[in-house]
Design a protein around this motif. Structure first.
Motif, PDB file in Angstrom:
ATOM      1  N   TYR A   1      31.793  26.050 -41.127  1.00 19.08           N
ATOM      2  CA  TYR A   1      30.649  25.611 -41.928  1.00 19.08           C
ATOM      3  C   TYR A   1      29.545  26.668 -41.989  1.00 19.08           C
ATOM      4  O   TYR A   1      28.850  26.782 -43.000  1.00 19.08           O
ATOM      5  N   ILE A   2      29.386  27.460 -40.917  1.00 24.58           N
ATOM      6  CA  ILE A   2      28.311  28.458 -40.874  1.00 24.58           C
ATOM      7  C   ILE A   2      28.435  29.476 -42.002  1.00 24.58           C
ATOM      8  O   ILE A   2      27.454  30.117 -42.387  1.00 24.58           O
TER       9      ILE A   2
ATOM     10  N   VAL B   1      32.489  22.678 -36.859  1.00 20.65           N
ATOM     11  CA  VAL B   1      32.488  21.966 -38.154  1.00 20.65           C
ATOM     12  C   VAL B   1      33.056  22.881 -39.232  1.00 20.65           C
ATOM     13  O   VAL B   1      32.765  24.084 -39.249  1.00 20.65           O
TER      14      VAL B   1
ATOM     15  N   ASP C   1      22.589  17.755 -40.671  1.00 23.80           N
ATOM     16  CA  ASP C   1      23.961  17.616 -40.188  1.00 23.80           C
ATOM     17  C   ASP C   1      24.110  17.628 -38.668  1.00 23.80           C
ATOM     18  O   ASP C   1      25.211  17.441 -38.158  1.00 23.80           O
ATOM     19  N   THR C   2      23.035  17.900 -37.929  1.00 26.66           N
ATOM     20  CA  THR C   2      23.141  17.959 -36.464  1.00 26.66           C
ATOM     21  C   THR C   2      22.038  17.102 -35.840  1.00 26.66           C
ATOM     22  O   THR C   2      21.265  16.442 -36.543  1.00 26.66           O
TER      23      THR C   2
ATOM     24  N   ASP D   1      20.729  23.343 -43.335  1.00 25.96           N
ATOM     25  CA  ASP D   1      21.517  22.127 -43.124  1.00 25.96           C
ATOM     26  C   ASP D   1      21.497  21.639 -41.675  1.00 25.96           C
ATOM     27  O   ASP D   1      22.130  20.635 -41.351  1.00 25.96           O
ATOM     28  N   VAL D   2      20.775  22.340 -40.808  1.00 28.18           N
ATOM     29  CA  VAL D   2      20.803  22.005 -39.377  1.00 28.18           C
ATOM     30  C   VAL D   2      20.239  20.609 -39.111  1.00 28.18           C
ATOM     31  O   VAL D   2      20.837  19.805 -38.396  1.00 28.18           O
TER      32      VAL D   2
ATOM     33  N   HIS E   1      26.303  24.351 -35.823  1.00 25.59           N
ATOM     34  CA  HIS E   1      27.425  23.968 -36.701  1.00 25.59           C
ATOM     35  C   HIS E   1      28.785  24.280 -36.067  1.00 25.59           C
ATOM     36  O   HIS E   1      29.807  24.175 -36.755  1.00 25.59           O
TER      37      HIS E   1
END
Length: 752
Positions: A60-61, A52, A93-94, A89-90, A49
């Motif tokens: 974001y983290i 971001v 979002d990644t 969310d990894v 993240h």
């Protein structure tokens, strides 16, 4: 440049501090210490993240860290859950995949992360809500690992705590979903503290003025409650000390959302709510003493000090709720003449009530197969979910409603003829009970004996009823059954059977139509069937076949002549409707679509729409809630791209927010008291001569209001009245209610 470096340094320090806080919390828990894998998951997520930021501006983290901290601190979950929370969310979002997660962290963590990864599209179609599909995916995964839903609730709780950074339309969507799905789900899993916070946060964003008003009143009455609490508990402390009990006494104050809900449902003011304060006694059982016996000993002691309400004893010690909640509730009369609820439970029961027994299910202290009774209840609940998912509803809102019907209902306890206890949702009927036993028994049920008395299928069961189901092989599922069953299982089974029956009738209808064409020497083509649908005003071929199979349409020579005539005549409504006397023509609304505001591709959903005297006619006001100026409102973009205005607390709006959140827009009033709106007032009380005169005198003479209609019903010296009036603003209605409340005889009054 220097500012950027300084900001990055501050961000790194903030992230490091948050991670240290998480580790400190984990190290203080009773779980096996697996710091290495948590640190590895944190470093992986931090790198994934990097760069971001959230809408609030923070890295974001910080969100995954906060979710992991909630899972650890507020739910008591272990290293597997903390890692999954850090990584949740990894994948979405990644560029990392579930396979990457599995290869590094193992299959357990990967399964949970996969369950938490959001998806789009799915069985509900393009126009339906992705939220419903996400929820279905969540429940499917939850059937294998309860930690999926627990971490999802942690995720939702942090999103609600940071909701201020979102635009208004997103706030309504997220708050609506939370109140409709996540708060009841948290309650069903025994997460009482989290459930209360989710409800209050939703209430705060949906109705900010009412939330602030209740908080202000709670603060102003705090001193009075503290005094009442001290006076009430002082004799209890003395009695328990004399018995040598180890205990703690806490004050429990009703939450703002619960207060607001009660004010609405009971039609009372804040000052008329007498159970804002409750007392909680938490005991630590003495050595060799059973915790249930200890709780009952405390109950006996407090009952000697204060008079107990005979109808308000709730024993959840011997029969815990399905969510694991265990306590003894008794309502006592204080020396100041106020009823006060006392909740008695052990320290272990208190932990379960706050964190939820699901948090301890199968994963605490490395246990893999505990045989505790509560685990059986949770497994039963998960089995119910699987049954619902086996036959999902095609519509998103129907699916969510089905989930809510069964999983979030209050429970009652009923007995079989052999004396076995069966837990059923409140409001269930004898037919629900029959389907709960077996689908075959439900489908052939003709009635039941409740407490040895014959009752119909629609009879609502009460806690403590003994139920015997009566069946007959000649009985078949009837369409009207769907109207008097409550549980998701019964509704699903009835609908499935009706769909199977309809399929047979449609096949028969299609064959009858084919035979009719053959008798008239006409080839049955798609275009002719389309024309027949137009002629009979049905939209689909299946509806046509079903109507023919049910004998709703008469296939005769007159109909054939109309269908195959050279000149296409206008549809003669009266002509064909004489064959279907029970169908009435729908009244066409006089509203022109072109006069309404139409949402185009360049419409900005983040900006509110303003309702003024000039623009109000461009929006649609459905009959479900009759919003007027002063109401908290929102807009919903319908299938024709028009905007419908709902009150935010309207039942329809609540469903729309949870199922079609991407169509919600913020709406605000910009009226200047130039237009009048219809409003209703409901009053109830003790009848007397001259009461109506007093009411109309205030409405007409004192307030100069236009009364549209008055409907009063008097029976047994009690009256109920409905007043339809015209006002400019909601505040006027509140002023009217305040004045009418002072009239002698009026006991309850509220806005309809």
């Amino acid at each position: 440049m220097a500012e950027d470096i300084l900001k990055r340094t501050d961000d790194e320090s903030m992230v490091d501090a948050a991670f240290r806080k998480l580790l400190d919390c984990y190290m203080q828990s009773s779980h096996r210490q697996k710091v290495d894998i948590i640190t590895q998951a944190f470093n992986f997520a931090r790198q994934a993240h990097r760069g971001v930021r959230r809408l609030s501006g923070e890295p974001y983290i910080m969100h995954p860290l906060a979710v992991a901290y909630i899972a650890c601190k507020e739910m008591g979950l272990g290293s597997t859950s903390i890692c999954a929370a850090l990584l949740h969310d990894v994948v979405e979002d990644t560029d990392y995949t579930i396979d990457d997660i599995e290869s590094i962290f193992g299959s357990k963590i990967a399964t949970i992360v996969n369950g938490l990864t959001k998806i789009s599209g799915g069985i509900f179609g393009d126009k339906a809500s992705a939220q419903a599909e996400n929820f279905k995916k969540l429940l499917l995964t939850m059937s294998d690992d309860i930690r999926v839903i627990l971490i999802k609730i942690c995720d939702r709780l942090h999103n609600m705590r940071t909701l201020a950074s979102q635009p208004a339309n997103k706030q309504y969507k997220i708050a609506g979903e939370t109140l409709y799905i996540y708060a009841p789900l948290a309650n069903r899993l025994g997460l009482n503290k989290i459930k209360t916070e989710l409800e209050d946060l939703s209430f705060r964003y949906e109705h900010p003025e009412e939330y602030e008003n209740i908080c202000r009143k709670l603060k102003s009455t705090q001193e009075q409650r503290d005094m009442l609490f001290d006076e009430f508990t002082s004799p209890i402390r003395a009695a328990l000390d004399k018995m040598g009990m180890q205990y703690e006494i806490k004050a429990r104050v009703k939450s703002p959302y619960s207060i607001w809900n009660k004010m609405r449902n009971k039609h009372v003011t804040f000052d008329e709510i007498y159970d804002i304060l409750a007392v909680r006694i938490i005991c630590s059982p003495r050595e060799g003493e059973d915790e249930i016996n200890e709780c009952f000993q405390i109950y006996v002691a407090v009952s000697k000090l204060y008079k107990a309400h005979p109808d308000r004893l709730r024993d959840w010690l011997n029969h815990p709720k399905a969510n694991g909640y265990q306590a003894l509730h008794v309502t006592l009369m204080s020396l100041l003449g106020r009823w006060i609820e006392v909740q008695i439970r052990s320290k272990h029961m208190d932990e379960i009530a706050e964190q939820g027994f699901a948090a301890h299910w199968k994963y605490k202290a490395g246990e893999n197969s505990p045989d505790d009774e509560r685990d059986k209840e949770l497994n039963d609940w998960l089995r119910t979910i699987k049954e619902i998912l086996d036959d999902p509803q095609p519509d998103a809102m129907d699916f969510l409603d089905t989930i809510k019907l069964n999983l979030f209902a209050s429970e009652i306890f009923v007995f079989t003829p052999k004396g076995e206890i069966v837990t059923m949702p409140a409001e269930c009927t004898a037919l629900d009970f029959a389907y709960n036993i077996h689908t075959f028994i439900g489908s052939h049920c003709i009635g039941a004996k409740v407490n040895h008395k014959l009752v119909p299928l629609s009879h609502k069961l009460q806690s403590g009823d003994q139920v015997e189901v009566l069946t007959s092989k000649a009985q078949h599922v009837q369409p009207e059954w769907i109207n008097f069953v409550f549980t998701a299982k019964a509704k699903g089974k009835i609908q499935a059977q009706l769909r199977r029956d309809e399929k047979v009738i449609r096949s028969e209808g299609e064959e009858m139509l084919r035979q009719w064409f053959k008798e008239h020497d006409t080839e049955m083509t798609v275009s002719l069937v389309d024309k027949l649908c137009d002629l009979l005003e049905v939209h689909k071929h299946d509806q046509l076949y079903l109507g023919i199979g049910r004998k709703s349409f008469v296939l005769d020579d007159v109909l054939h002549k109309k269908l195959t005539g050279k000149k296409r005549k206008a549809v003669d409504i009266a002509g064909w409707r004489k064959y279907v006397p029970f169908i009435k023509a729908e009244k066409k609304k006089a509203v022109k679509t072109e006069d309404k505001f139409i949402v185009t591709d360049d419409f900005d959903k983040k900006k509110p729409v303003y309702l003024t005297e000039e623009t109000i006619g461009k929006y649609i006001f459905p009959d479900c809630c009759h919003a007027i100026p002063g109401d908290d409102i929102l807009g919903y973009i319908d299938n024709k791209n028009r905007i419908k205005i709902h009150r935010r607390d309207c039942p329809v709006a609540i469903r729309l927010k949870s199922s079609y959140g991407n169509r919600i827009v913020d709406a605000k009033w910009g009226m200047h008291n130039q237009m009048l709106f219809d409003a209703g007032i409901f009053a109830k009380g003790i009848d007397r001569i001259g009461l109506l005169k007093d009411v109309t005198q205030i409405l007409s003479d004192e307030l100069q209001l236009n009364i549209k209609s008055v409907n009063i019903n008097c029976e047994n010296e009690l009256f109920e009245a409905h007043f339809a009036i015209r006002v400019h603003h909601r505040a006027e209605v509140q002023d009217i209610i305040k004045k009418l409340r002072g009239i002698q005889g009026i006991e309850e009054i509220s806005m309809e």
